[in-house]
Design a protein around this motif. Structure first.
Motif, PDB file in Angstrom:
ATOM      1  N   GLU A  75      28.939 -43.000  -4.398  1.00  0.00           N
ATOM      2  CA  GLU A  75      29.945 -43.581  -3.667  1.00  0.00           C
ATOM      3  C   GLU A  75      31.068 -42.095  -4.212  1.00  0.00           C
ATOM      4  O   GLU A  75      31.194 -41.505  -2.676  1.00  0.00           O
ATOM      5  N   THR A  78      29.395 -38.962  -2.159  1.00  0.00           N
ATOM      6  CA  THR A  78      29.712 -39.174  -0.532  1.00  0.00           C
ATOM      7  C   THR A  78      30.779 -38.947  -0.074  1.00  0.00           C
ATOM      8  O   THR A  78      31.425 -38.011   0.930  1.00  0.00           O
ATOM      9  N   TRP A  79      32.058 -39.218  -0.577  1.00  0.00           N
ATOM     10  CA  TRP A  79      33.235 -38.929  -0.364  1.00  0.00           C
ATOM     11  C   TRP A  79      33.401 -37.524  -0.342  1.00  0.00           C
ATOM     12  O   TRP A  79      34.144 -36.810   0.591  1.00  0.00           O
ATOM     13  N   ILE A  81      31.604 -35.448  -1.075  1.00  0.00           N
ATOM     14  CA  ILE A  81      31.420 -33.821   0.400  1.00  0.00           C
ATOM     15  C   ILE A  81      31.090 -34.318   1.424  1.00  0.00           C
ATOM     16  O   ILE A  81      30.935 -33.024   2.641  1.00  0.00           O
ATOM     17  N   ASP A  82      31.333 -35.400   1.981  1.00  0.00           N
ATOM     18  CA  ASP A  82      32.082 -35.830   3.892  1.00  0.00           C
ATOM     19  C   ASP A  82      33.991 -34.848   3.886  1.00  0.00           C
ATOM     20  O   ASP A  82      33.088 -34.704   4.494  1.00  0.00           O
ATOM     21  N   LEU A  83      34.667 -35.102   2.702  1.00  0.00           N
ATOM     22  CA  LEU A  83      35.847 -34.287   2.842  1.00  0.00           C
ATOM     23  C   LEU A  83      35.152 -32.601   2.890  1.00  0.00           C
ATOM     24  O   LEU A  83      35.613 -31.376   3.675  1.00  0.00           O
ATOM     25  N   ALA A  85      32.458 -31.079   4.095  1.00  0.00           N
ATOM     26  CA  ALA A  85      31.431 -30.803   5.137  1.00  0.00           C
ATOM     27  C   ALA A  85      32.043 -30.591   6.521  1.00  0.00           C
ATOM     28  O   ALA A  85      32.437 -29.580   7.035  1.00  0.00           O
ATOM     29  N   LYS A  86      33.888 -31.420   6.796  1.00  0.00           N
ATOM     30  CA  LYS A  86      35.031 -31.606   7.261  1.00  0.00           C
ATOM     31  C   LYS A  86      35.546 -30.429   7.986  1.00  0.00           C
ATOM     32  O   LYS A  86      35.946 -29.510   8.607  1.00  0.00           O
ATOM     33  N   SER A  93      23.649 -29.424   9.272  1.00  0.00           N
ATOM     34  CA  SER A  93      23.618 -29.092   8.074  1.00  0.00           C
ATOM     35  C   SER A  93      21.588 -28.801   7.762  1.00  0.00           C
ATOM     36  O   SER A  93      22.178 -27.937   6.286  1.00  0.00           O
ATOM     37  N   ALA A 109      24.471 -38.653  -1.939  1.00  0.00           N
ATOM     38  CA  ALA A 109      25.138 -38.090  -0.877  1.00  0.00           C
ATOM     39  C   ALA A 109      24.671 -37.298   0.152  1.00  0.00           C
ATOM     40  O   ALA A 109      25.655 -37.339   1.153  1.00  0.00           O
ATOM     41  N   ASP A 112      23.030 -39.239   3.056  1.00  0.00           N
ATOM     42  CA  ASP A 112      24.394 -39.783   3.455  1.00  0.00           C
ATOM     43  C   ASP A 112      24.912 -38.421   4.933  1.00  0.00           C
ATOM     44  O   ASP A 112      24.764 -38.820   6.246  1.00  0.00           O
ATOM     45  N   ILE A 113      25.233 -37.372   4.629  1.00  0.00           N
ATOM     46  CA  ILE A 113      26.048 -36.364   5.218  1.00  0.00           C
ATOM     47  C   ILE A 113      25.177 -35.490   5.001  1.00  0.00           C
ATOM     48  O   ILE A 113      25.846 -34.888   6.293  1.00  0.00           O
TER      49      ILE A 113
END
Length: 231
Positions: A75, A78-79, A81-83, A85-86, A93, A109, A112-113
């Motif tokens: 979790e 993922t949080w 790597i998501d930020l 990536a943005k 990717s 993660a 997911d991302i």
């Protein structure tokens, strides 16, 4: 910067930082290659620091982003790597590569991302796991020879050499996808054949004195360190 609190409570949970000069410099000049790692914080609040480090045109480290989280989990990664990536505009990717040390939750993660990104496992840590069962300089050197092979026929030949030295060691190594640890199977368009995650290891070592400080003090020490580093 993004700060997250526990749902329904005014209790600090996570903090993500990607300073604008670091983000802008990375997007302008650095390769699409990022090292990821986590280290323990030794202050009274505990937690862990997640880091993302790239490579600049001089093949030197470029710290991109870091975050304070409660622990390394799928979790929290993922949080993070998501930020990330943005911030660096990772849309497709496939054109990216990440190197890591088998942190807990990180493979999930990635799925997911950034499911199409190339993921590499630090060969130094691969050897550490290998050495727990298969010891000796000959086997160690052969593992590194396999990792440094630059084409598939050479890699296959060196793996056969490993098989003649120790069939059990060969079987252990053959189970590991070569796309994650041998130059011979890396994607060529990324233009980086790095085998070890020294990017993050160097950064973690440079902030040892900051990791036992309160969170705000630690983050200010890191910011000043990076500012002096770039200057």
């Amino acid at each position: 910067m993004l700060c997250e609190f526990v749902d329904g409570e005014a209790v600090f949970k996570r903090l993500y930082i990607c300073l604008e000069p670091l983000k802008r410099g990375f997007k302008m000049n650095c390769r699409s290659f990022i090292g990821l790692d986590g280290c323990h914080l030794n202050g009274v609040y505990g937690g862990q620091l997640l880091t993302a480090v790239g490579i600049d045109p001089n093949n030197e480290t470029w710290v991109l982003a870091y975050a304070v989280v409660e622990m390394e989990t799928r979790e929290s990664w993922t949080w993070f790597i998501d930020l990330l990536a943005k911030d660096v505009d990772i849309v497709n990717s496939y054109g990216w590569a990440f190197i890591y040390d088998k942190q807990k939750g990180l493979p999930g993660a990635f799925e997911d991302i950034v499911p199409n990104a190339e993921t590499r496992f630090c060969v130094r840590h691969l050897w550490d796991n290998f050495n727990k069962t298969y010891k000796g300089k000959v086997l160690r050197d052969q593992l590194w020879t396999c990792a440094r092979a630059t084409n598939v026929p050479c890699f296959n030949y060196q793996m056969e050499v490993m098989k003649t030295l120790d069939s059990n060691a060969w079987e252990w190594l053959a189970e590991k996808p070569p796309t994650q640890w041998s130059k011979s199977h890396f994607r060529t368009h990324i233009k980086c054949d790095m085998l070890q995650n020294n990017l993050c290891e160097s950064f973690n070592n440079s902030i040892k004195t900051a990791r036992d400080k309160p969170i705000i003090t630690m983050l200010e020490m890191i910011r000043c360190l990076l500012m002096r580093r770039i200057q």
